[in-house]
Enzyme design. Structure first.
Site, mmCIF file in Angstrom:
data_model
loop_
_atom_site.group_PDB
_atom_site.id
_atom_site.type_symbol
_atom_site.label_atom_id
_atom_site.label_comp_id
_atom_site.label_asym_id
_atom_site.label_seq_id
_atom_site.Cartn_x
_atom_site.Cartn_y
_atom_site.Cartn_z
ATOM 1 N N LYS A 123 0.880 -1.180 0.000
ATOM 2 C CA LYS A 123 0.000 0.000 0.000
ATOM 3 C C LYS A 123 0.911 1.221 0.000
ATOM 4 O O LYS A 123 1.361 1.692 1.054
ATOM 5 C CB LYS A 123 -0.904 -0.017 1.243
ATOM 6 C CG LYS A 123 -2.218 0.731 1.103
ATOM 7 C CD LYS A 123 -2.088 2.217 0.890
ATOM 8 C CE LYS A 123 -1.788 2.993 2.140
ATOM 9 N NZ LYS A 123 -1.510 4.442 1.874
ATOM 10 N N GLU A 156 9.129 1.491 11.047
ATOM 11 C CA GLU A 156 10.211 2.470 10.916
ATOM 12 C C GLU A 156 9.526 3.824 10.982
ATOM 13 O O GLU A 156 8.891 4.254 10.026
ATOM 14 C CB GLU A 156 10.942 2.223 9.587
ATOM 15 C CG GLU A 156 12.305 2.843 9.546
ATOM 16 C CD GLU A 156 12.291 4.171 8.837
ATOM 17 O OE1 GLU A 156 12.141 5.205 9.552
ATOM 18 O OE2 GLU A 156 12.403 4.185 7.611
ATOM 19 N N CYS A 175 13.269 10.665 7.554
ATOM 20 C CA CYS A 175 13.174 10.392 8.999
ATOM 21 C C CYS A 175 14.525 10.498 9.671
ATOM 22 O O CYS A 175 14.609 10.573 10.891
ATOM 23 C CB CYS A 175 12.641 8.987 9.231
ATOM 24 S SG CYS A 175 11.053 8.737 8.492
ATOM 25 N N GLU A 218 9.530 16.481 14.597
ATOM 26 C CA GLU A 218 10.210 16.428 13.303
ATOM 27 C C GLU A 218 9.670 17.533 12.407
ATOM 28 O O GLU A 218 8.473 17.559 12.110
ATOM 29 C CB GLU A 218 9.836 15.085 12.657
ATOM 30 C CG GLU A 218 10.976 14.222 12.293
ATOM 31 C CD GLU A 218 10.512 12.924 11.660
ATOM 32 O OE1 GLU A 218 9.324 12.546 11.753
ATOM 33 O OE2 GLU A 218 11.363 12.269 11.061
#
Ligand code: SIN
Length: 493
Positions: free
Chosen positions: A187, A262, A296, A393
């Site tokens: 997906k 992750e 990331c 972030e």
């Protein structure tokens, strides 16, 4: 670059697929619904693609399960050969794949082709590693028994992947899954589905059998729920936000699936007084501005020791200023647009918060004059660890500089977060390299290096940055179950 021309050229190459893939068949949504895919640099609609949901996902799971029964029975050598062929095809089409990535994701073409090399390397590595999935024989405590450990594929895998690396985050999951004998339902992000479809087309051409790789997207919550609820899906592997990762982990509990996650980071990049200034500037630039700050593992907080702070701030700002911003097909451009308007608004709100609390904009600090979702490469000084930008972030081209005095203080600030994916350290002192690397609560540490990702090393985080590792020999275990077989009545006399 004339986008329409390029789209037409990619179309005629057969790589620009605009249907999902279920059981080897290119498929529309059952109710005919579609969604547009945009070029983030221009806002143009590239193509319309299916908007699938639970029903299509359940069918994809069924065909993946059927395919698992035969794919898992092939010899490792046979699976390896087909993966190798897939790698060869990805490399042979790297220019076109790079163009598709730039079109739908925005990153500069050179960086996009770099992603193809990086992404394809996971398939090559998996092809090699497929032949090295060893079991074990355990010395038996009883004379008439033999104890074996078999490694077997976990089953059908649901792979949910993000928009920032539309190819590499797929291959990093699907390569090892297929190598181990699993089949997959991918997906991809609805923002960047075209790269996933092109990769799937090449997988079919490589002889990966119909049903072994399926691609569905559209209604993300429905697709996610179907993958989580299915008893046939035995593993969920996800790259994306921590918030979604937590939901997937909870959902996977329904059927006690294996999970690898992750998730988000909040990477500290620590520059000590004894760092080589040039190395530190180059390293910090590499980790902060890769993919316009949308990874990331991008440095999210640049901690600079007081003795080198001013010199570093000047040299770093000069280097940032020289970076050319623009549409990814323009020669010389190294910073593309952000993925969408929401991403720019998030960056704006973090910068505003920091400035309102006393931080100083040293460079940039606003939308770029190119408009759309372009944002100026930005450096902000006098950041405090309590500010929004240091707690979350930013996922954009903003480098926040924090001043610190001692090594202990730097480690304390660096670890003062729930995230634990990547960290970077710049120092010329060998004892400090060891000490700080060991003290950092992170899954990856780059010492005097800002770009550490590679297919041969384990990638993954600790704390709320995730579970499990991807890439390397360690990443294979995520798709394997261990079976202990005890052979009785084995005495030879
Ligand atoms: C990510 O941003 O999730 C992946 C970055 C990488 O593979 O280096």
């Amino acid at each position: 670059m004339d986008t329409q021309n390029l789209v037409a050229r990619l179309n005629s190459s057969g790589l620009l697929r605009s249907q999902c893939l279920i059981g080897g068949k290119w498929t529309e949504a059952y109710d005919g619904k579609t969604i547009p895919v945009h070029n983030p640099a221009t806002g143009d609609v590239l193509v319309n693609v299916p908007c699938m949901g639970g029903q299509e996902t359940n069918d994809a799971i069924s065909v993946a399960y059927e395919a698992f029964l035969s794919w898992s029975k092939l010899t490792a050598a046979e699976r390896s050969k087909r993966l190798r062929k897939w790698y060869d095809l990805l490399m042979a089409n790297k220019e076109e794949l790079g163009q598709i990535i730039t079109l739908e994701q925005g990153k500069p073409l050179k960086e996009a082709i770099g992603e193809v090399n990086y992404g394809a390397a996971f398939i090559e590595f998996s092809a090699e590693e497929a032949k090295r999935i060893y079991g074990d024989i355990i010395p038996s405590p009883l004379a008439d028994r033999r104890l074996l450990v078999l490694k077997q594929p976990v089953g059908v895998v649901g792979a949910i992947t993000p928009w920032n690396f539309p190819l590499a985050m797929i291959t990093r999951k699907v390569g090892p899954a297929l190598a181990c004998g699993c089949t997959v339902v991918i997906k991809p992000s609805e923002l960047t589905p075209l790269t996933a479809l092109a990769a799937a087309e090449l997988a079919l051409q490589a002889g990966i059998p119909p049903g072994a790789v399926n691609v569905v997207f559209g209604n993300a919550p429905e697709i996610g729920d179907a993958l989580l609820a299915s008893r046939q899906v035995r593993k969920i592997t996800f790259t994306g936000s921590t918030a979604v990762g937590k939901k997937l982990m909870a959902g996977a509990a329904q059927t006690v699936k294996k999970v690898s996650l992750e998730l988000g980071g909040n990477a500290p990049c620590i520059i000590f007084d004894d760092a080589d200034l040039e190395v530190a500037v180059r390293g910090a630039l590499g980790t902060k501005f890769r993919n316009s700050g949308q990874t990331c593992v991008c440095a999210n907080r640049i901690l600079v020791q007081e003795g080198i702070y001013e010199k570093f701030a000047i040299a770093f700002s000069q280097a940032v200023q020289s970076m050319q911003v623009g549409e990814g097909f323009t020669e010389g451009v190294v910073q593309g647009p952000l993925i969408n308007e929401a991403a720019v608004q998030k960056v704006e709100s973090f910068v505003k918060d920091a400035v309102s609390k006393g931080a100083k904009v040293l460079l940039g600090g606003k939308r770029h004059s190119l408009g759309m979702t372009f944002y100026e490469p930005t450096v902000i000084g006098d950041i405090k660890n309590e500010m929004l930008i240091a707690r979350n972030e930013v996922f954009g081209p903003v480098a926040p500089l924090l001043r610190f005095k001692t090594e202990e203080e730097a480690i304390r600030i660096a670890n003062d977060t729930d995230a634990g994916l990547a960290a970077y350290v710049f120092t010329e002192n060998v004892q400090r390299m060891w000490r700080v690397s060991e003290a950092l609560e992170y899954g990856l540490v780059g010492v005097n290096e800002g770009l550490v990702s590679t297919e041969v090393a384990p990638f993954g985080g600790v704390k709320e940055s995730g579970l499990g590792r991807e890439g390397s020999k360690y990443g294979m275990d995520e798709f394997l179950e261990m079976k202990y077989v005890c052979l009785g009545n084995m005495s030879s006399s």
